[in-house]
Scaffold this motif. Structure first.
Motif, PDB file in Angstrom:
ATOM      1  N   ALA A  58      53.123 134.725 -18.050  1.00 20.48           N
ATOM      2  CA  ALA A  58      52.853 134.905 -19.484  1.00 20.48           C
ATOM      3  C   ALA A  58      52.629 133.560 -20.166  1.00 20.48           C
ATOM      4  O   ALA A  58      51.730 133.415 -21.000  1.00 20.48           O
ATOM      5  N   MET A  59      53.434 132.567 -19.791  1.00 19.03           N
ATOM      6  CA  MET A  59      53.254 131.239 -20.385  1.00 19.03           C
ATOM      7  C   MET A  59      51.917 130.630 -19.976  1.00 19.03           C
ATOM      8  O   MET A  59      51.222 130.035 -20.805  1.00 19.03           O
ATOM      9  N   ALA A  60      51.539 130.804 -18.720  1.00 23.25           N
ATOM     10  CA  ALA A  60      50.260 130.256 -18.247  1.00 23.25           C
ATOM     11  C   ALA A  60      49.088 130.919 -18.965  1.00 23.25           C
ATOM     12  O   ALA A  60      48.181 130.227 -19.447  1.00 23.25           O
ATOM     13  N   SER A  91      57.264 125.506 -24.655  1.00 23.12           N
ATOM     14  CA  SER A  91      58.122 126.580 -24.122  1.00 23.12           C
ATOM     15  C   SER A  91      58.244 126.465 -22.610  1.00 23.12           C
ATOM     16  O   SER A  91      59.332 126.617 -22.041  1.00 23.12           O
ATOM     17  N   PHE A  92      57.114 126.195 -21.959  1.00 19.69           N
ATOM     18  CA  PHE A  92      57.113 126.048 -20.509  1.00 19.69           C
ATOM     19  C   PHE A  92      57.982 124.869 -20.072  1.00 19.69           C
ATOM     20  O   PHE A  92      58.798 124.989 -19.147  1.00 19.69           O
ATOM     21  N   LEU A  93      57.803 123.723 -20.723  1.00 20.90           N
ATOM     22  CA  LEU A  93      58.561 122.531 -20.342  1.00 20.90           C
ATOM     23  C   LEU A  93      60.059 122.701 -20.589  1.00 20.90           C
ATOM     24  O   LEU A  93      60.884 122.279 -19.770  1.00 20.90           O
ATOM     25  N   ILE A  94      60.409 123.324 -21.699  1.00 25.55           N
ATOM     26  CA  ILE A  94      61.823 123.598 -21.985  1.00 25.55           C
ATOM     27  C   ILE A  94      62.397 124.496 -20.897  1.00 25.55           C
ATOM     28  O   ILE A  94      63.504 124.266 -20.396  1.00 25.55           O
ATOM     29  N   THR A  95      61.620 125.500 -20.511  1.00 24.91           N
ATOM     30  CA  THR A  95      62.068 126.419 -19.466  1.00 24.91           C
ATOM     31  C   THR A  95      62.252 125.697 -18.133  1.00 24.91           C
ATOM     32  O   THR A  95      63.302 125.803 -17.491  1.00 24.91           O
ATOM     33  N   ARG A  96      61.210 124.958 -17.716  1.00 23.21           N
ATOM     34  CA  ARG A  96      61.244 124.299 -16.395  1.00 23.21           C
ATOM     35  C   ARG A  96      62.280 123.188 -16.324  1.00 23.21           C
ATOM     36  O   ARG A  96      62.936 123.006 -15.299  1.00 23.21           O
TER      37      ARG A  96
END
Length: 161
Positions: A58-60, A91-96
């Motif tokens: 979804a993020m991609a 959002s992706f970077l926070i997640t990863r």
């Protein structure tokens, strides 16, 4: 016509992302806090295995569609789409970099035991979760503003600026 499709895809995927993160923040996290620690750890570890593929997908899709829209447009539309793409990237970077490492620890705790400082680590996971939820919602808001703009407010030619 391609811009309308990309705009629709960006709005759909970013809305789904914000909705999924919002549901988790509003419902899952309070439930995690209301059950015994062992149950939370076991459920959390299993949930994150399932979310690994769907949420990253979804993020991609959200980031790529917003970036494509920014490339295809100009002016304010480009800025709104680009901003949305950057917020999804956040959002992706926070997640990863924030949530995923803690998820790995939670997975270990589910089969062993949680360390003494587990509450602080889980609080940090929840803080990262709030930040990524906020950036996903902000991206969605930017795309809503983009879609609600008055038609013809800015010529959206399918040509480079």
């Amino acid at each position: 016509m391609p811009i309308r499709l990309v705009k629709s895809l960006a709005l759909l995927t970013t809305g789904a992302l914000a909705g999924a993160f919002g549901y988790g923040a509003a419902n899952l996290v309070p439930t995690f806090d209301a059950v015994p620690l062992e149950m939370r750890l076991s459920f959390h570890a299993r949930l994150m295995e399932m979310n690994g593929i769907t949420m990253q997908g979804a993020m991609a899709l959200s980031a790529l569609s917003a970036a494509a829209l920014a490339v295809m447009t100009r002016g304010t539309t480009r800025w709104l789409a680009g901003g949305a793409g950057l917020l999804v990237l956040a959002s992706f970077l926070i997640t990863r970099l924030g949530n995923v490492p803690i998820n790995g620890r939670i997975k270990e705790w589910a089969v062993t035991s949680a360390p003494v400082d587990h509450a602080e680590i889980l609080d940090r996971w929840e803080l990262f979760n709030l930040f990524r939820t906020g950036t996903a919602f902000a991206a969605f808001v930017l795309l809503i503003l983009l879609v609600l703009r008055r038609p013809g407010a800015e010529h959206e030619a399918n040509r480079p600026a």
